[in-house]
Motif scaffolding. Structure first.
Motif, PDB file in Angstrom:
ATOM      1  N   LEU A  71      50.867  18.218  34.907  1.00 23.61           N
ATOM      2  CA  LEU A  71      50.287  16.900  35.118  1.00 23.61           C
ATOM      3  C   LEU A  71      49.160  16.899  36.144  1.00 23.61           C
ATOM      4  O   LEU A  71      48.457  15.919  36.290  1.00 23.61           O
ATOM      5  CB  LEU A  71      51.381  15.908  35.549  1.00 23.61           C
ATOM      6  N   SER A  72      48.980  17.984  36.858  1.00 25.61           N
ATOM      7  CA  SER A  72      47.926  18.086  37.862  1.00 25.61           C
ATOM      8  C   SER A  72      47.015  19.253  37.504  1.00 25.61           C
ATOM      9  O   SER A  72      47.141  20.328  38.049  1.00 25.61           O
ATOM     10  CB  SER A  72      48.522  18.339  39.249  1.00 25.61           C
ATOM     11  N   LEU A  73      46.120  19.037  36.562  1.00 24.40           N
ATOM     12  CA  LEU A  73      45.256  20.124  36.122  1.00 24.40           C
ATOM     13  C   LEU A  73      44.251  20.466  37.216  1.00 24.40           C
ATOM     14  O   LEU A  73      43.466  19.624  37.621  1.00 24.40           O
ATOM     15  CB  LEU A  73      44.534  19.736  34.833  1.00 24.40           C
ATOM     16  N   SER A  74      44.313  21.682  37.709  1.00 23.85           N
ATOM     17  CA  SER A  74      43.415  22.135  38.759  1.00 23.85           C
ATOM     18  C   SER A  74      42.458  23.158  38.192  1.00 23.85           C
ATOM     19  O   SER A  74      42.848  24.027  37.421  1.00 23.85           O
ATOM     20  CB  SER A  74      44.200  22.749  39.911  1.00 23.85           C
ATOM     21  N   GLU A  75      41.210  23.058  38.583  1.00 23.79           N
ATOM     22  CA  GLU A  75      40.216  24.027  38.151  1.00 23.79           C
ATOM     23  C   GLU A  75      39.929  25.038  39.248  1.00 23.79           C
ATOM     24  O   GLU A  75      39.028  25.843  39.116  1.00 23.79           O
ATOM     25  CB  GLU A  75      38.933  23.300  37.739  1.00 23.79           C
ATOM     26  N   ASP A  76      40.664  24.971  40.353  1.00 20.97           N
ATOM     27  CA  ASP A  76      40.389  25.874  41.466  1.00 20.97           C
ATOM     28  C   ASP A  76      41.690  26.389  42.061  1.00 20.97           C
ATOM     29  O   ASP A  76      41.979  26.181  43.236  1.00 20.97           O
ATOM     30  CB  ASP A  76      39.549  25.156  42.524  1.00 20.97           C
ATOM     31  N   LEU A  77      42.478  27.081  41.237  1.00 15.01           N
ATOM     32  CA  LEU A  77      43.739  27.627  41.718  1.00 15.01           C
ATOM     33  C   LEU A  77      43.487  28.738  42.726  1.00 15.01           C
ATOM     34  O   LEU A  77      42.429  29.362  42.725  1.00 15.01           O
ATOM     35  CB  LEU A  77      44.556  28.160  40.539  1.00 15.01           C
ATOM     36  N   PRO A  78      44.459  29.005  43.595  1.00 13.29           N
ATOM     37  CA  PRO A  78      44.291  30.083  44.556  1.00 13.29           C
ATOM     38  C   PRO A  78      44.277  31.445  43.866  1.00 13.29           C
ATOM     39  O   PRO A  78      44.975  31.661  42.885  1.00 13.29           O
ATOM     40  CB  PRO A  78      45.510  29.958  45.476  1.00 13.29           C
ATOM     41  N   VAL A  79      43.454  32.338  44.397  1.00 11.80           N
ATOM     42  CA  VAL A  79      43.346  33.701  43.906  1.00 11.80           C
ATOM     43  C   VAL A  79      43.411  34.625  45.115  1.00 11.80           C
ATOM     44  O   VAL A  79      42.796  34.352  46.141  1.00 11.80           O
ATOM     45  CB  VAL A  79      42.021  33.925  43.137  1.00 11.80           C
ATOM     46  N   VAL A  80      44.156  35.716  44.978  1.00 11.38           N
ATOM     47  CA  VAL A  80      44.264  36.710  46.043  1.00 11.38           C
ATOM     48  C   VAL A  80      43.811  38.055  45.479  1.00 11.38           C
ATOM     49  O   VAL A  80      44.273  38.467  44.418  1.00 11.38           O
ATOM     50  CB  VAL A  80      45.719  36.809  46.562  1.00 11.38           C
ATOM     51  N   VAL A  81      42.887  38.703  46.187  1.00  3.93           N
ATOM     52  CA  VAL A  81      42.448  40.043  45.822  1.00  3.93           C
ATOM     53  C   VAL A  81      43.029  40.992  46.862  1.00  3.93           C
ATOM     54  O   VAL A  81      42.841  40.793  48.062  1.00  3.93           O
ATOM     55  CB  VAL A  81      40.909  40.156  45.810  1.00  3.93           C
ATOM     56  N   VAL A  82      43.767  42.001  46.395  1.00  2.88           N
ATOM     57  CA  VAL A  82      44.413  42.965  47.290  1.00  2.88           C
ATOM     58  C   VAL A  82      43.840  44.346  47.013  1.00  2.88           C
ATOM     59  O   VAL A  82      43.832  44.800  45.863  1.00  2.88           O
ATOM     60  CB  VAL A  82      45.946  42.975  47.091  1.00  2.88           C
ATOM     61  N   LEU A  83      43.356  45.005  48.078  1.00  2.04           N
ATOM     62  CA  LEU A  83      42.800  46.354  47.983  1.00  2.04           C
ATOM     63  C   LEU A  83      43.566  47.240  48.955  1.00  2.04           C
ATOM     64  O   LEU A  83      43.815  46.830  50.088  1.00  2.04           O
ATOM     65  CB  LEU A  83      41.322  46.349  48.370  1.00  2.04           C
ATOM     66  N   VAL A  84      43.937  48.440  48.513  1.00  3.87           N
ATOM     67  CA  VAL A  84      44.661  49.376  49.376  1.00  3.87           C
ATOM     68  C   VAL A  84      43.984  50.737  49.302  1.00  3.87           C
ATOM     69  O   VAL A  84      43.665  51.215  48.214  1.00  3.87           O
ATOM     70  CB  VAL A  84      46.139  49.503  48.953  1.00  3.87           C
ATOM     71  N   ASP A  85      43.768  51.329  50.474  1.00  2.00           N
ATOM     72  CA  ASP A  85      43.219  52.681  50.534  1.00  2.00           C
ATOM     73  C   ASP A  85      43.373  53.207  51.956  1.00  2.00           C
ATOM     74  O   ASP A  85      43.963  52.538  52.806  1.00  2.00           O
ATOM     75  CB  ASP A  85      41.744  52.703  50.125  1.00  2.00           C
ATOM     76  N   GLU A  86      42.816  54.393  52.193  1.00  2.00           N
ATOM     77  CA  GLU A  86      42.813  54.978  53.529  1.00  2.00           C
ATOM     78  C   GLU A  86      42.085  54.014  54.477  1.00  2.00           C
ATOM     79  O   GLU A  86      41.118  53.360  54.064  1.00  2.00           O
ATOM     80  CB  GLU A  86      42.099  56.332  53.523  1.00  2.00           C
ATOM     81  N   PRO A  87      42.518  53.920  55.729  1.00  5.51           N
ATOM     82  CA  PRO A  87      41.875  52.984  56.669  1.00  5.51           C
ATOM     83  C   PRO A  87      40.360  53.140  56.758  1.00  5.51           C
ATOM     84  O   PRO A  87      39.633  52.134  56.773  1.00  5.51           O
ATOM     85  CB  PRO A  87      42.556  53.308  58.005  1.00  5.51           C
TER      86      PRO A  87
END
Length: 121
Positions: A69-85
């Motif tokens: 019932l609450s159509l959102s066009e801007d949902l949260p997004v998380v980008v996760v990157l993992v590597d050597e420091p």
């Protein structure tokens, strides 16, 4: 650095870079999360994932939700990157260039398992 550089085992100590965005955030008319992933890939980072949230809010304090019932066009997004420091630290200037609104965090993490599938040649 080539994308083949990502095909190396991570040491036990790694760094996680997490970028919190809105789904509608863009970079030159392209989704920002996609630009981050493609740049991370080009930089030879070990891995990147994009996670789409079902509900959240940020600096605007406006709640975005995927409920029917609450159509959102801007949902949260998380980008996760993992590597050597060192590799994550070297990638940070690109993140700072791209992210004009959002939250970026860094954590040192312990890698327990890092396996990948060998691709046929």
């Amino acid at each position: 650095m080539t994308t083949d550089d990502a095909r190396r085992p991570l040491s036990r100590t790694a760094r996680r870079l997490t970028v919190y965005l809105g789904e509608s955030d863009t970079w030159h008319h392209k989704p920002l999360y996609s630009e981050l992933v493609h740049r991370a890939h080009a930089a030879g980072l070990a891995g990147a994932s994009v996670l789409r949230g079902i509900e959240g809010f940020g600096t605007s304090s406006r709640i975005h939700t995927s409920r029917l019932l609450s159509l959102s066009e801007d949902l949260p997004v998380v980008v996760v990157l993992v590597d050597e420091p060192e590799r994550i630290d070297a990638f940070l200037p690109q993140v700072e260039e791209l992210v004009t609104e959002g939250l970026v965090t860094l954590d040192d993490v312990e890698v327990v398992v890092h396996r990948y599938r060998e691709e046929p040649r």
